[in-house]
Design an enzyme around this catalytic site. Structure first.
Site, PDB file in Angstrom:
ATOM      1  N   HIS A   1     -56.324 -79.871 -46.952  1.00 55.52           N
ATOM      2  CA  HIS A   1     -57.377 -79.262 -47.767  1.00 55.52           C
ATOM      3  C   HIS A   1     -58.719 -79.513 -47.107  1.00 55.52           C
ATOM      4  O   HIS A   1     -58.926 -80.574 -46.518  1.00 55.52           O
ATOM      5  CB  HIS A   1     -57.378 -79.863 -49.182  1.00 55.52           C
TER       6      HIS A   1
ATOM      7  N   GLU B   1     -51.085 -76.101 -54.046  1.00 54.01           N
ATOM      8  CA  GLU B   1     -50.145 -74.994 -53.895  1.00 54.01           C
ATOM      9  C   GLU B   1     -48.696 -75.468 -53.838  1.00 54.01           C
ATOM     10  O   GLU B   1     -47.786 -74.717 -54.180  1.00 54.01           O
ATOM     11  CB  GLU B   1     -50.461 -74.194 -52.624  1.00 54.01           C
TER      12      GLU B   1
HETATM   13  N1  ACO Z   1     -49.776 -78.348 -41.359  1.00 53.16           N
HETATM   14  C1  ACO Z   1     -49.923 -78.829 -40.100  1.00 53.16           C
HETATM   15  N2  ACO Z   1     -51.128 -79.169 -39.579  1.00 53.16           N
HETATM   16  C2  ACO Z   1     -52.195 -79.026 -40.344  1.00 53.16           C
HETATM   17  C3  ACO Z   1     -52.121 -78.561 -41.661  1.00 53.16           C
HETATM   18  C4  ACO Z   1     -50.847 -78.222 -42.163  1.00 53.16           C
HETATM   19  N3  ACO Z   1     -50.687 -77.766 -43.408  1.00 53.16           N
HETATM   20  N4  ACO Z   1     -53.356 -78.513 -42.198  1.00 53.16           N
HETATM   21  C5  ACO Z   1     -54.200 -78.952 -41.261  1.00 53.16           C
HETATM   22  N5  ACO Z   1     -53.497 -79.260 -40.146  1.00 53.16           N
HETATM   23  C6  ACO Z   1     -54.048 -79.816 -38.897  1.00 53.16           C
HETATM   24  C7  ACO Z   1     -54.664 -78.741 -38.035  1.00 53.16           C
HETATM   25  O1  ACO Z   1     -53.713 -78.208 -37.135  1.00 53.16           O
HETATM   26  C8  ACO Z   1     -55.747 -79.508 -37.321  1.00 53.16           C
HETATM   27  O2  ACO Z   1     -55.160 -80.246 -36.298  1.00 53.16           O
HETATM   28  P1  ACO Z   1     -55.970 -80.505 -34.910  1.00 53.16           P
HETATM   29  O3  ACO Z   1     -57.187 -81.302 -35.325  1.00 53.16           O
HETATM   30  O4  ACO Z   1     -54.998 -81.242 -34.082  1.00 53.16           O
HETATM   31  O5  ACO Z   1     -56.319 -79.144 -34.384  1.00 53.16           O
HETATM   32  C9  ACO Z   1     -56.228 -80.523 -38.379  1.00 53.16           C
HETATM   33  O6  ACO Z   1     -55.114 -80.699 -39.254  1.00 53.16           O
HETATM   34  C10 ACO Z   1     -57.428 -80.051 -39.195  1.00 53.16           C
HETATM   35  O7  ACO Z   1     -57.179 -78.720 -39.630  1.00 53.16           O
HETATM   36  P2  ACO Z   1     -58.320 -77.668 -39.970  1.00 53.16           P
HETATM   37  O8  ACO Z   1     -57.740 -76.294 -39.826  1.00 53.16           O
HETATM   38  O9  ACO Z   1     -59.566 -77.985 -39.234  1.00 53.16           O
HETATM   39  O10 ACO Z   1     -58.580 -77.990 -41.463  1.00 53.16           O
HETATM   40  P3  ACO Z   1     -59.282 -77.024 -42.503  1.00 53.16           P
HETATM   41  O11 ACO Z   1     -60.115 -77.848 -43.374  1.00 53.16           O
HETATM   42  O12 ACO Z   1     -59.976 -75.858 -41.853  1.00 53.16           O
HETATM   43  O13 ACO Z   1     -58.000 -76.397 -43.216  1.00 53.16           O
HETATM   44  C11 ACO Z   1     -56.408 -75.649 -44.713  1.00 53.16           C
HETATM   45  C12 ACO Z   1     -57.657 -76.544 -44.526  1.00 53.16           C
HETATM   46  C13 ACO Z   1     -56.736 -74.208 -44.299  1.00 53.16           C
HETATM   47  C14 ACO Z   1     -56.022 -75.651 -46.196  1.00 53.16           C
HETATM   48  C15 ACO Z   1     -55.246 -76.215 -43.848  1.00 53.16           C
HETATM   49  O14 ACO Z   1     -54.967 -77.547 -44.208  1.00 53.16           O
HETATM   50  C16 ACO Z   1     -53.988 -75.356 -43.933  1.00 53.16           C
HETATM   51  O15 ACO Z   1     -53.882 -74.353 -43.203  1.00 53.16           O
HETATM   52  N6  ACO Z   1     -53.003 -75.725 -44.820  1.00 53.16           N
HETATM   53  C17 ACO Z   1     -51.790 -74.953 -44.978  1.00 53.16           C
HETATM   54  C18 ACO Z   1     -52.060 -73.755 -45.898  1.00 53.16           C
HETATM   55  C19 ACO Z   1     -52.287 -74.170 -47.344  1.00 53.16           C
HETATM   56  O16 ACO Z   1     -51.615 -75.024 -47.882  1.00 53.16           O
HETATM   57  N7  ACO Z   1     -53.267 -73.503 -47.982  1.00 53.16           N
HETATM   58  C20 ACO Z   1     -53.638 -73.756 -49.393  1.00 53.16           C
HETATM   59  C21 ACO Z   1     -54.898 -74.558 -49.469  1.00 53.16           C
HETATM   60  S1  ACO Z   1     -55.263 -75.041 -51.119  1.00 53.16           S
HETATM   61  C22 ACO Z   1     -56.187 -73.785 -51.773  1.00 53.16           C
HETATM   62  O17 ACO Z   1     -56.949 -73.111 -51.156  1.00 53.16           O
HETATM   63  C23 ACO Z   1     -56.034 -73.462 -53.193  1.00 53.16           C
END
Ligand code: ACO
Length: 386
Positions: free
Chosen positions: A269, A323
């Site tokens: 998140h 989620e």
């Molecule tokens: N699975 C694997 N790796 C992940 C995940 C995940 N679910 N989420 C983040 N990471 C990793 C990224 O690959 C990144 O790694 P790196 O630093 O080695 O490149 C690091 O964690 C940080 O990720 P960001 O994309 O910078 O984090 P951001 O704050 O932009 O993303 C997000 C948040 C979009 C929710 C992300 O965690 C994600 O894609 N999760 C999966 C989709 C999801 O569950 N969405 C629902 C969100 S809740 C809502 O909106 C109601």
């Protein structure tokens, strides 16, 4: 004058936050996400104070008006919800024209836009509370109408004697909703109603800041919610759990997904760096509402995913988000996966409209700047010379 294309001189300013992370773009009294502590507050109430205790309508009143309603105010609000569940024929005809395989989020976005175009008398003025109630009441009606039409069934008109959660299920399935279904749905809707300045809420506020109308603001918000980085994840959680299939397969499936660079749906998140409090409440609800087999699969997947994410992404603090267990709760209520994201929107329509009312009460056009990183000194070459 130079004809070469050069980049602007580097500045000494610190880099701009990527994705506006940490940037404060609005003031609000509606809700706040305490990301480090894993807390969510609606107008001063911790979400644990409200979930499972306050009804959808009570929390809607809290967000829109600022206080929990007394009995007369609640009766009045319920009456207004009940009076706003009938869709104009032109909106139903528009939904009827959509292909049966249309994404329900696209159907919802189209329906909300149609309501604005058809019911011009209602949504043309500056957004106010009556408009917010009217539009929020139309969200479940639009979805249920599309849900039935795509199965070749006729829409079921909304009923004024039911609450929002009961009526949504009634309009979807055409039968009297059971308490074991509408109660968890109502708690889910309360949990998802508002969440600070998330991407779709920001979208709604930006649109409202241009003095546009409520239907336009919420149409844009639905579009922002559709993406899997935001509200589109729970259907993908269900796909993931179905693909994993059995508890024995959890480890191999998750390892392979991470090896191939996939993101695990339902984890991570932007703001929470601790467990999402909504996930904690939904986990308890999923344990009661879903089958023991499905809950065991969900829980094993969660435990293993958290361990693998900690190992593969040390220091990123990736926890279960709202989620993940939404999928189990909504499936237990009888909804198919593709109806999960728009059901999220049924809840968030209240938060979005509350933010729109707050925005218009203290409006200033939201118009940020971009950092130009292109070149500045190109000269025109006529088409004959290109
Ligand atoms: N699975 C694997 N790796 C992940 C995940 C995940 N679910 N989420 C983040 N990471 C990793 C990224 O690959 C990144 O790694 P790196 O630093 O080695 O490149 C690091 O964690 C940080 O990720 P960001 O994309 O910078 O984090 P951001 O704050 O932009 O993303 C997000 C948040 C979009 C929710 C992300 O965690 C994600 O894609 N999760 C999966 C989709 C999801 O569950 N969405 C629902 C969100 S809740 C809502 O909106 C109601």
């Amino acid at each position: 004058m130079s004809h070469s294309a050069t980049a602007p001189a580097p500045t000494t300013e610190p880099p701009k936050p990527n994705g506006l992370e940490g940037v404060v773009a609005a003031s609000t009294e509606l809700s706040h996400v305490f990301g480090e502590e894993g807390r969510l507050v609606y107008r001063g109430y911790d979400i644990h104070e409200l979930a499972g205790k306050a009804s959808f309508e009570e929390v809607a009143h809290l967000l829109w008006v600022g206080t929990l309603p007394n009995r007369a105010e609640l009766a009045d609000l319920k009456e207004k919800f009940g009076a706003n569940r009938i869709l104009p024929d032109a909106v139903i005809d528009g939904l009827r024209a959509l292909p049966e395989n249309a994404n329900p989020m696209d159907a919802l976005r189209t329906g909300v836009s149609l309501v604005g175009a058809v019911e011009t008398g209602l949504f043309d003025d500056e957004p106010d509370l009556d408009e917010a109630i009217a539009l929020a009441a139309r969200f479940p009606a639009i979805l249920a109408t599309f849900f039935r039409l795509r199965q070749g069934k006729e829409p079921v008109p909304g009923r004024a004697d039911l609450n929002t959660a009961q009526n949504y299920l009634y309009q979807l399935f055409g039968t009297e909703p059971e308490e074991r279904h509408w109660k968890p749905l109502e708690t889910y809707l309360v949990l998802l109603m508002d969440h600070g300045l998330n991407a779709s809420t920001f979208t709604a506020r930006v649109i409202a800041s241009t003095d546009s109308d409520l239907s336009s603001a919420l149409t844009g918000a639905v579009g922002a919610l559709k993406g899997p980085a935001h509200g589109g994840a729970p259907a993908k959680v269900l796909d993931m759990l179905n693909a994993i299939g059995t508890v024995d397969n959890v480890d191999a499936w998750l390892t392979n997904a991470l090896d191939t660079g996939e993101r695990l749906m339902g984890f991570g998140h932007r703001v929470y760096k601790a467990e999402d409090p909504r996930a904690e409440i939904l986990r308890g609800m999923a344990e009661t509402a879903s089958t023991p087999e499905f809950f065991a699969l969900s829980k094993t997947t969660e435990d293993r995913a958290l361990a693998l994410l900690d190992e593969r992404k040390p220091g990123r603090r990736l926890y279960t988000n709202v989620e993940f267990y939404s999928a189990a709760v909504l499936a237990a209520v009888g909804l198919p996966g593709d109806m999960f994201p728009p059901t999220f929107a049924v809840a968030r329509a209240v938060g979005w409209s509350a933010h729109v009312l707050e925005q218009v009460a203290h409006n200033r056009l939201i118009r940020p700047q971009s950092e130009y990183i292109g070149v500045t000194d190109k000269t025109f070459t006529p088409i004959a010379d290109r």
